[in-house]
Design a protein around this motif. Structure first.
Motif, PDB file in Angstrom:
ATOM      1  N   LEU A   1     -29.246 -60.063  -7.344  1.00 17.64           N
ATOM      2  CA  LEU A   1     -29.176 -61.657  -6.976  1.00 17.64           C
ATOM      3  C   LEU A   1     -27.656 -61.854  -7.029  1.00 17.64           C
ATOM      4  O   LEU A   1     -27.000 -62.778  -7.159  1.00 17.64           O
ATOM      5  CB  LEU A   1     -29.511 -62.416  -8.515  1.00 17.64           C
ATOM      6  N   VAL A   2     -26.897 -60.616  -6.422  1.00 18.20           N
ATOM      7  CA  VAL A   2     -25.423 -60.841  -6.446  1.00 18.20           C
ATOM      8  C   VAL A   2     -25.084 -60.368  -4.639  1.00 18.20           C
ATOM      9  O   VAL A   2     -24.239 -61.265  -4.261  1.00 18.20           O
ATOM     10  CB  VAL A   2     -24.765 -59.738  -7.258  1.00 18.20           C
ATOM     11  N   GLY A   3     -25.612 -59.397  -4.444  1.00 18.74           N
ATOM     12  CA  GLY A   3     -25.283 -58.951  -2.797  1.00 18.74           C
ATOM     13  C   GLY A   3     -23.933 -58.214  -2.796  1.00 18.74           C
ATOM     14  O   GLY A   3     -23.689 -57.600  -4.125  1.00 18.74           O
ATOM     15  N   GLY A   4     -23.578 -57.786  -1.553  1.00 19.16           N
ATOM     16  CA  GLY A   4     -22.309 -57.224  -1.369  1.00 19.16           C
ATOM     17  C   GLY A   4     -22.170 -55.621  -2.298  1.00 19.16           C
ATOM     18  O   GLY A   4     -23.285 -54.941  -1.975  1.00 19.16           O
ATOM     19  N   GLU A   5     -21.060 -55.216  -2.754  1.00 22.14           N
ATOM     20  CA  GLU A   5     -20.918 -54.009  -3.083  1.00 22.14           C
ATOM     21  C   GLU A   5     -21.983 -53.646  -4.359  1.00 22.14           C
ATOM     22  O   GLU A   5     -22.328 -52.601  -4.598  1.00 22.14           O
ATOM     23  CB  GLU A   5     -19.514 -53.693  -3.875  1.00 22.14           C
ATOM     24  N   VAL A   6     -22.372 -54.922  -5.079  1.00 22.41           N
ATOM     25  CA  VAL A   6     -23.431 -54.769  -6.183  1.00 22.41           C
ATOM     26  C   VAL A   6     -24.683 -54.280  -5.631  1.00 22.41           C
ATOM     27  O   VAL A   6     -25.338 -53.093  -5.958  1.00 22.41           O
ATOM     28  CB  VAL A   6     -23.544 -56.084  -7.049  1.00 22.41           C
ATOM     29  N   LEU A   7     -25.099 -55.055  -4.469  1.00 24.74           N
ATOM     30  CA  LEU A   7     -26.492 -54.469  -3.954  1.00 24.74           C
ATOM     31  C   LEU A   7     -26.509 -53.125  -3.497  1.00 24.74           C
ATOM     32  O   LEU A   7     -27.327 -52.367  -3.629  1.00 24.74           O
ATOM     33  CB  LEU A   7     -26.702 -55.450  -2.831  1.00 24.74           C
TER      34      LEU A   7
ATOM     35  N   ARG B   1     -36.894 -47.251  -1.686  1.00 21.02           N
ATOM     36  CA  ARG B   1     -35.996 -48.420  -1.485  1.00 21.02           C
ATOM     37  C   ARG B   1     -36.985 -49.717  -1.327  1.00 21.02           C
ATOM     38  O   ARG B   1     -36.668 -50.790  -0.966  1.00 21.02           O
ATOM     39  CB  ARG B   1     -35.188 -48.607  -0.264  1.00 21.02           C
ATOM     40  N   THR B   2     -38.421 -49.514  -1.093  1.00 19.54           N
ATOM     41  CA  THR B   2     -39.418 -50.622  -1.127  1.00 19.54           C
ATOM     42  C   THR B   2     -39.482 -51.576  -2.085  1.00 19.54           C
ATOM     43  O   THR B   2     -39.751 -52.802  -2.071  1.00 19.54           O
ATOM     44  CB  THR B   2     -40.783 -50.234  -0.643  1.00 19.54           C
ATOM     45  N   GLY B   3     -38.904 -51.041  -3.571  1.00 17.92           N
ATOM     46  CA  GLY B   3     -38.614 -51.820  -4.695  1.00 17.92           C
ATOM     47  C   GLY B   3     -37.386 -52.532  -4.733  1.00 17.92           C
ATOM     48  O   GLY B   3     -36.991 -52.740  -5.767  1.00 17.92           O
ATOM     49  N   LEU B   4     -36.610 -52.467  -3.630  1.00 17.65           N
ATOM     50  CA  LEU B   4     -35.586 -53.206  -3.439  1.00 17.65           C
ATOM     51  C   LEU B   4     -35.328 -54.530  -2.864  1.00 17.65           C
ATOM     52  O   LEU B   4     -36.053 -54.721  -1.943  1.00 17.65           O
ATOM     53  CB  LEU B   4     -34.308 -52.344  -2.982  1.00 17.65           C
ATOM     54  N   ILE B   5     -35.228 -55.359  -3.566  1.00 17.42           N
ATOM     55  CA  ILE B   5     -35.302 -57.061  -3.007  1.00 17.42           C
ATOM     56  C   ILE B   5     -34.137 -57.685  -3.442  1.00 17.42           C
ATOM     57  O   ILE B   5     -33.367 -57.398  -4.408  1.00 17.42           O
ATOM     58  CB  ILE B   5     -36.555 -57.781  -3.709  1.00 17.42           C
ATOM     59  N   THR B   6     -33.585 -58.475  -2.907  1.00 16.44           N
ATOM     60  CA  THR B   6     -32.353 -59.265  -2.938  1.00 16.44           C
ATOM     61  C   THR B   6     -32.714 -60.628  -2.508  1.00 16.44           C
ATOM     62  O   THR B   6     -33.042 -61.162  -1.510  1.00 16.44           O
ATOM     63  CB  THR B   6     -31.065 -58.767  -2.335  1.00 16.44           C
ATOM     64  N   ALA B   7     -31.753 -61.698  -3.384  1.00 18.45           N
ATOM     65  CA  ALA B   7     -31.698 -63.019  -2.876  1.00 18.45           C
ATOM     66  C   ALA B   7     -30.274 -63.521  -2.654  1.00 18.45           C
ATOM     67  O   ALA B   7     -29.810 -64.379  -2.243  1.00 18.45           O
ATOM     68  CB  ALA B   7     -32.257 -64.031  -4.076  1.00 18.45           C
ATOM     69  N   GLY B   8     -29.363 -62.415  -2.635  1.00 23.08           N
ATOM     70  CA  GLY B   8     -27.924 -62.357  -2.721  1.00 23.08           C
ATOM     71  C   GLY B   8     -27.298 -61.674  -1.587  1.00 23.08           C
ATOM     72  O   GLY B   8     -26.291 -61.813  -1.257  1.00 23.08           O
TER      73      GLY B   8
ATOM     74  N   GLY C   1     -34.291 -52.073   2.014  1.00 22.21           N
ATOM     75  CA  GLY C   1     -34.958 -52.972   1.101  1.00 22.21           C
ATOM     76  C   GLY C   1     -35.548 -54.267   1.792  1.00 22.21           C
ATOM     77  O   GLY C   1     -35.383 -54.471   2.997  1.00 22.21           O
ATOM     78  N   SER C   2     -35.664 -55.253   1.184  1.00 24.42           N
ATOM     79  CA  SER C   2     -36.269 -56.597   1.776  1.00 24.42           C
ATOM     80  C   SER C   2     -35.486 -57.802   1.055  1.00 24.42           C
ATOM     81  O   SER C   2     -35.334 -57.803  -0.138  1.00 24.42           O
ATOM     82  CB  SER C   2     -37.478 -56.826   1.654  1.00 24.42           C
ATOM     83  N   PRO C   3     -35.337 -58.899   1.782  1.00 29.50           N
ATOM     84  CA  PRO C   3     -35.089 -60.021   1.269  1.00 29.50           C
ATOM     85  C   PRO C   3     -35.982 -60.692   0.339  1.00 29.50           C
ATOM     86  O   PRO C   3     -37.298 -60.621   0.694  1.00 29.50           O
ATOM     87  CB  PRO C   3     -34.507 -61.111   2.310  1.00 29.50           C
ATOM     88  N   VAL C   4     -35.940 -61.645  -0.859  1.00 30.95           N
ATOM     89  CA  VAL C   4     -36.892 -62.390  -1.310  1.00 30.95           C
ATOM     90  C   VAL C   4     -37.547 -63.360  -0.380  1.00 30.95           C
ATOM     91  O   VAL C   4     -36.832 -64.071   0.292  1.00 30.95           O
ATOM     92  CB  VAL C   4     -36.325 -62.962  -2.264  1.00 30.95           C
ATOM     93  N   VAL C   5     -38.821 -63.281  -0.284  1.00 29.29           N
ATOM     94  CA  VAL C   5     -39.546 -64.285   0.540  1.00 29.29           C
ATOM     95  C   VAL C   5     -39.885 -65.397  -0.191  1.00 29.29           C
ATOM     96  O   VAL C   5     -40.775 -65.358  -1.034  1.00 29.29           O
ATOM     97  CB  VAL C   5     -40.838 -63.497   1.224  1.00 29.29           C
ATOM     98  N   ARG C   6     -39.446 -66.324   0.178  1.00 27.82           N
ATOM     99  CA  ARG C   6     -39.575 -67.730  -0.666  1.00 27.82           C
ATOM    100  C   ARG C   6     -40.922 -68.332  -0.068  1.00 27.82           C
ATOM    101  O   ARG C   6     -40.887 -68.667   1.119  1.00 27.82           O
ATOM    102  CB  ARG C   6     -38.407 -68.678  -0.250  1.00 27.82           C
TER     103      ARG C   6
END
Length: 306
Positions: free
Chosen positions: A214-220, A230-237, A247-252
């Motif tokens: 939920l952070v993005g950037g260097e944290v992601l 990496r299919t277990g990696l999702i992000t909203a940030g 990985g993938s973005p969160v699908v809303r």
């Protein structure tokens, strides 16, 4: 005349103003509501800077802040069924919610259960729904280990709770100041900072199954190193870089059905909105600065007419 908190042009906080604004009129498939509460989210200030979701049209200025509200139906547009004047509802507004009146599309509007306050309901359509969509997307079995970065923010506290309700082991990465909050939700806290990956590995020596970033950037970037799959990696940030990391973005889903689902989690006790601060509309700037500067714990809500 009714008030609304707006940005008059794209830029920084200097573009913000509390203004008089006539109530909008509902079009087909829309509801006009008297707003009782509006949630505050990072996307609110990001939109002020010009951020747009893919496919989203540029806002007409001045634009009202806010992406989640709860209130009482005042008027219904053509073709609307299932709602009537006086109904208590919550959802995602058409064009802003830091205002005394807002329009809601029925496709992302739900009836507010009687046992949920307007303030708590206003904390659900963005943060809790995003958290819910991400946990559903990962579809992890009970007993799996999930890392949530940004675990002390609005989406993070919801994601931790929903994951725990699903029987997952959760490691929450957040600042040291949010340690007690994260642990109170049933997660193992790991301090954020340059060494958080080592911290996660120390508490999960057998590895982790997924990361909800939920952070993005260097944290992601760093969090991706925790996964071999990496299919277990999702992000909203960090949607701009997640594909490169595998990985993938969160699908809303952005649906009334999801709003009903998160409301049911609140009703049955699995999810607490954790509103940690409320502000009147006249102090919307203060609420927005707290979120923009990264100091918010849990959710902040603007209360209107409560």
């Amino acid at each position: 005349m009714p008030k609304a908190y707006v940005f008059t042009r794209y830029g920084g906080p200097e573009t913000e103003a509390l203004v008089d604004q006539d109530p909008p009129r509902p079009g087909p498939g829309q509801l006009l509501i008297a707003v009782r509460a509006a949630g505050v989210n990072p996307v609110d200030w990001k939109q002020r800077t010009g951020y747009q979701r893919p496919g989203q049209q540029r806002r007409e200025l001045p634009a009202v802040f806010g992406n989640e509200v709860a209130g009482v139906v005042e008027e219904i547009g053509d073709g609307v069924t299932g709602f009537a004047a006086g109904d208590e509802v919550f959802g995602n507004p058409v064009a802003g919610g830091y205002a005394e009146y807002a329009l809601l599309p029925v496709t992302v509007t739900a009836h507010k259960p009687a046992g949920i306050s307007f303030t708590d309901a206003a904390a659900l359509p963005v943060a809790a729904a995003t958290a819910y969509d991400g946990i559903r997307q990962l579809d992890l079995p009970a007993g799996a280990t999930l890392v949530v970065t940004g675990a002390g923010g609005g989406v993070g506290v919801a994601a931790v709770q929903i994951a725990r309700a699903e029987g997952l082991h959760v490691i929450g990465v957040a600042s040291a100041a949010k340690k007690d909050l994260v642990e109170s939700l049933g997660a193992v806290h790991v301090p954020s900072g340059p060494d958080f990956v080592a911290g996660v590995r120390a508490v999960a020596p057998d590895g982790v199954d997924a990361v909800y970033d939920l952070v993005g950037g260097e944290v992601l970037e760093a969090a991706a190193e925790l996964l071999t799959d990496r299919t277990g990696l999702i992000t909203a940030g960090g949607k701009d870089i997640v594909a490169r990391l595998g990985g993938s973005p969160v699908v809303r889903a952005r649906s009334a059905a999801v709003l009903d689902a998160v409301a049911e989690l609140v009703v049955n006790g699995s999810l607490k909105p954790l509103v940690t601060g409320t502000f009147p509309l006249e102090r919307a700037a203060e609420a927005l600065r707290t979120v923009e500067e990264g100091h918010a714990r849990g959710k902040l809500v603007i209360e209107i007419g409560i």
